[in-house]
Design a protein around this motif. Structure first.
Motif, PDB file in Angstrom:
ATOM      1  N   ARG A 180       0.858  -1.183   0.000  1.00 44.84           N
ATOM      2  CA  ARG A 180       0.000   0.000   0.000  1.00 44.84           C
ATOM      3  C   ARG A 180       0.895   1.235   0.000  1.00 44.84           C
ATOM      4  O   ARG A 180       2.024   1.189   0.477  1.00 44.84           O
ATOM      5  CB  ARG A 180      -0.912   0.015   1.234  1.00 44.84           C
ATOM      6  N   ASN A 181       0.366   2.341  -0.520  1.00 46.10           N
ATOM      7  CA  ASN A 181       1.147   3.574  -0.572  1.00 46.10           C
ATOM      8  C   ASN A 181       2.528   3.286  -1.167  1.00 46.10           C
ATOM      9  O   ASN A 181       3.567   3.625  -0.583  1.00 46.10           O
ATOM     10  CB  ASN A 181       1.287   4.157   0.842  1.00 46.10           C
ATOM     11  N   VAL A 182       2.536   2.675  -2.348  1.00 43.61           N
ATOM     12  CA  VAL A 182       3.762   2.080  -2.883  1.00 43.61           C
ATOM     13  C   VAL A 182       4.654   3.051  -3.655  1.00 43.61           C
ATOM     14  O   VAL A 182       5.794   2.704  -3.982  1.00 43.61           O
ATOM     15  CB  VAL A 182       3.436   0.874  -3.791  1.00 43.61           C
ATOM     16  N   ASN A 183       4.180   4.246  -3.982  1.00 43.89           N
ATOM     17  CA  ASN A 183       5.027   5.181  -4.712  1.00 43.89           C
ATOM     18  C   ASN A 183       6.338   5.376  -3.955  1.00 43.89           C
ATOM     19  O   ASN A 183       6.346   5.709  -2.766  1.00 43.89           O
ATOM     20  CB  ASN A 183       4.304   6.518  -4.891  1.00 43.89           C
ATOM     21  N   LEU A 184       7.452   5.193  -4.626  1.00 51.23           N
ATOM     22  CA  LEU A 184       8.746   5.163  -3.949  1.00 51.23           C
ATOM     23  C   LEU A 184       9.188   6.510  -3.402  1.00 51.23           C
ATOM     24  O   LEU A 184      10.093   6.571  -2.563  1.00 51.23           O
ATOM     25  CB  LEU A 184       9.821   4.628  -4.907  1.00 51.23           C
ATOM     26  N   ILE A 185       8.567   7.602  -3.843  1.00 51.06           N
ATOM     27  CA  ILE A 185       8.967   8.912  -3.323  1.00 51.06           C
ATOM     28  C   ILE A 185       8.360   9.180  -1.952  1.00 51.06           C
ATOM     29  O   ILE A 185       8.764  10.121  -1.273  1.00 51.06           O
ATOM     30  CB  ILE A 185       8.571  10.060  -4.279  1.00 51.06           C
ATOM     31  N   ASN A 186       7.409   8.368  -1.519  1.00 45.73           N
ATOM     32  CA  ASN A 186       6.696   8.662  -0.280  1.00 45.73           C
ATOM     33  C   ASN A 186       7.567   8.472   0.957  1.00 45.73           C
ATOM     34  O   ASN A 186       7.708   9.359   1.778  1.00 45.73           O
ATOM     35  CB  ASN A 186       5.441   7.801  -0.177  1.00 45.73           C
ATOM     36  N   HIS A 187       8.141   7.311   1.139  1.00 48.02           N
ATOM     37  CA  HIS A 187       9.007   7.028   2.283  1.00 48.02           C
ATOM     38  C   HIS A 187       9.670   5.686   2.028  1.00 48.02           C
ATOM     39  O   HIS A 187       9.343   4.989   1.068  1.00 48.02           O
ATOM     40  CB  HIS A 187       8.211   6.996   3.592  1.00 48.02           C
ATOM     41  N   ASN A 188      10.599   5.312   2.877  1.00 50.28           N
ATOM     42  CA  ASN A 188      11.282   4.031   2.670  1.00 50.28           C
ATOM     43  C   ASN A 188      10.939   3.008   3.735  1.00 50.28           C
ATOM     44  O   ASN A 188      11.672   2.057   3.956  1.00 50.28           O
ATOM     45  CB  ASN A 188      12.804   4.234   2.597  1.00 50.28           C
ATOM     46  N   GLN A 189       9.815   3.199   4.405  1.00 47.78           N
ATOM     47  CA  GLN A 189       9.408   2.263   5.446  1.00 47.78           C
ATOM     48  C   GLN A 189       8.708   1.049   4.846  1.00 47.78           C
ATOM     49  O   GLN A 189       8.281   1.061   3.696  1.00 47.78           O
ATOM     50  CB  GLN A 189       8.486   2.968   6.436  1.00 47.78           C
ATOM     51  N   GLY A 190       8.592  -0.010   5.660  1.00 47.36           N
ATOM     52  CA  GLY A 190       7.893  -1.195   5.201  1.00 47.36           C
ATOM     53  C   GLY A 190       7.947  -2.299   6.240  1.00 47.36           C
ATOM     54  O   GLY A 190       8.501  -2.137   7.328  1.00 47.36           O
ATOM     55  N   ILE A 191       7.363  -3.429   5.897  1.00 43.36           N
ATOM     56  CA  ILE A 191       7.313  -4.599   6.767  1.00 43.36           C
ATOM     57  C   ILE A 191       8.583  -5.415   6.561  1.00 43.36           C
ATOM     58  O   ILE A 191       8.950  -5.715   5.422  1.00 43.36           O
ATOM     59  CB  ILE A 191       6.080  -5.459   6.429  1.00 43.36           C
ATOM     60  N   PRO A 192       9.300  -5.802   7.626  1.00 39.50           N
ATOM     61  CA  PRO A 192      10.531  -6.592   7.454  1.00 39.50           C
ATOM     62  C   PRO A 192      10.238  -7.944   6.810  1.00 39.50           C
ATOM     63  O   PRO A 192       9.261  -8.613   7.161  1.00 39.50           O
ATOM     64  CB  PRO A 192      11.047  -6.770   8.878  1.00 39.50           C
ATOM     65  N   LEU A 193      11.110  -8.348   5.893  1.00 42.83           N
ATOM     66  CA  LEU A 193      10.996  -9.683   5.312  1.00 42.83           C
ATOM     67  C   LEU A 193      11.699 -10.714   6.185  1.00 42.83           C
ATOM     68  O   LEU A 193      11.187 -11.818   6.385  1.00 42.83           O
ATOM     69  CB  LEU A 193      11.598  -9.702   3.901  1.00 42.83           C
ATOM     70  N   LEU A 194      12.883 -10.371   6.692  1.00 39.76           N
ATOM     71  CA  LEU A 194      13.682 -11.289   7.495  1.00 39.76           C
ATOM     72  C   LEU A 194      13.838 -10.766   8.916  1.00 39.76           C
ATOM     73  O   LEU A 194      13.654  -9.571   9.164  1.00 39.76           O
ATOM     74  CB  LEU A 194      15.066 -11.473   6.869  1.00 39.76           C
ATOM     75  N   ALA A 195      14.208 -11.652   9.817  1.00 38.22           N
ATOM     76  CA  ALA A 195      14.464 -11.250  11.198  1.00 38.22           C
ATOM     77  C   ALA A 195      15.612 -10.253  11.249  1.00 38.22           C
ATOM     78  O   ALA A 195      16.482 -10.223  10.372  1.00 38.22           O
ATOM     79  CB  ALA A 195      14.786 -12.474  12.046  1.00 38.22           C
ATOM     80  N   SER A 196      15.633  -9.439  12.279  1.00 38.15           N
ATOM     81  CA  SER A 196      16.643  -8.393  12.418  1.00 38.15           C
ATOM     82  C   SER A 196      18.055  -8.981  12.345  1.00 38.15           C
ATOM     83  O   SER A 196      18.345 -10.004  12.968  1.00 38.15           O
ATOM     84  CB  SER A 196      16.447  -7.674  13.762  1.00 38.15           C
ATOM     85  N   GLY A 197      18.917  -8.320  11.572  1.00 44.74           N
ATOM     86  CA  GLY A 197      20.304  -8.728  11.465  1.00 44.74           C
ATOM     87  C   GLY A 197      20.618  -9.698  10.350  1.00 44.74           C
ATOM     88  O   GLY A 197      21.791  -9.917  10.026  1.00 44.74           O
ATOM     89  N   MET A 198      19.607 -10.296   9.721  1.00 50.03           N
ATOM     90  CA  MET A 198      19.857 -11.245   8.641  1.00 50.03           C
ATOM     91  C   MET A 198      20.345 -10.511   7.390  1.00 50.03           C
ATOM     92  O   MET A 198      19.921  -9.390   7.107  1.00 50.03           O
ATOM     93  CB  MET A 198      18.607 -12.052   8.327  1.00 50.03           C
TER      94      MET A 198
END
Length: 248
Positions: A180-198
């Motif tokens: 959602r809200n996928v236009n790349l100019i909006n922000h660089n946030q998102g849902i992590p794909l992998l666990a932290s540090g991978m």
């Protein structure tokens, strides 16, 4: 209708690729050990460390995402890619058509200002073709042949290294996505794909992996494995509803 958008700008970045790719997934400890053991065999290349943002285009039923996960000998996907953070309306961006045939990766791409590239892909009826540009003709053919209604943004930090004889390694961290809200100019946030540090390592191979590297990887329990960011985001995130994966 977007007919005959501005011709792709010339760039020092290659527009056509043909190569083998091997991917490895590791934790931070293994990543740091690997860098230490490779030592002065590798150096950070001209691209260094940067944020990469990609917008994948797919059919209503995610046909191209699903093909990333099967054993098909022929796969393809279309994306819009931009480098740096934040992404600007007018910066150069790449429209890329990536194919994998019998284990060999082929990629064609053209460069346009981000806003023009985004508008072209949203329209699905415009043209970026020129008579002498096979890349643009291939991309036009793809966009006109498929109804691309789904969009998924994928963002991560990449550090790129190379060797004196041309071997290239990239390490991707903090891989995240949103549908959602996928236009790349909006922000660089998102849902992590992998666990932290991978970390995901990819080696671009014009030839076989050096034998001593194979031995080093085995000593660290690093083995090549299939890894499609977009395919896994579809399987575990979009379809499966998971927030992140601890292992693959």
């Amino acid at each position: 209708m977007l007919a005959n958008l501005a011709a792709p700008q010339k760039s020092a970045v290659p527009m056509v690729f043909e190569r083998h790719e091997q991917k490895y997934v590791m934790d931070q400890s293994t990543y740091q050990q690997l860098l230490k053991k490779l030592g002065n065999q590798i150096r950070m290349d001209q691209y260094g460390k940067q944020t990469i943002s990609s917008l994948y285009y797919d059919t209503e039923d995610y046909m191209f995402a699903r093909r990333q996960l099967d054993n098909s000998k022929y796969r393809e996907k279309l994306r819009l890619r931009a480098y740096g953070d934040p992404v600007d309306h007018h910066q150069p961006a790449f429209v890329e058509l990536k194919k994998k045939v019998n284990g060999v990766t082929y990629k064609r791409r053209v460069t346009l200002p981000y806003n023009q590239a985004h508008r072209y892909l949203a329209s699905r009826s415009g043209s970026i073709s020129r008579n002498d540009d096979m890349n643009a003709r291939e991309i036009d053919r793809f966009t006109h042949s498929h109804t691309l209604t789904r969009q998924t943004a994928v963002i991560y930090e990449r550090t790129a290294y190379s060797t004196a004889d041309g071997l290239r390694l990239t390490f991707d961290e903090n891989i995240r996505w949103r549908s959602r809200n996928v236009n790349l100019i909006n922000h660089n946030q998102g849902i992590p794909l992998l666990a932290s540090g991978m970390v995901v390592m990819e080696i671009k191979l014009p030839r076989a992996l050096p034998f001593e590297w194979s031995q080093l990887f085995a000593s660290l329990r690093l083995y090549p494995q299939p890894f499609s960011k977009y395919g896994l985001i579809y399987k575990y995130g979009i379809q499966g509803g998971q927030q992140c994966l601890s292992v693959i």
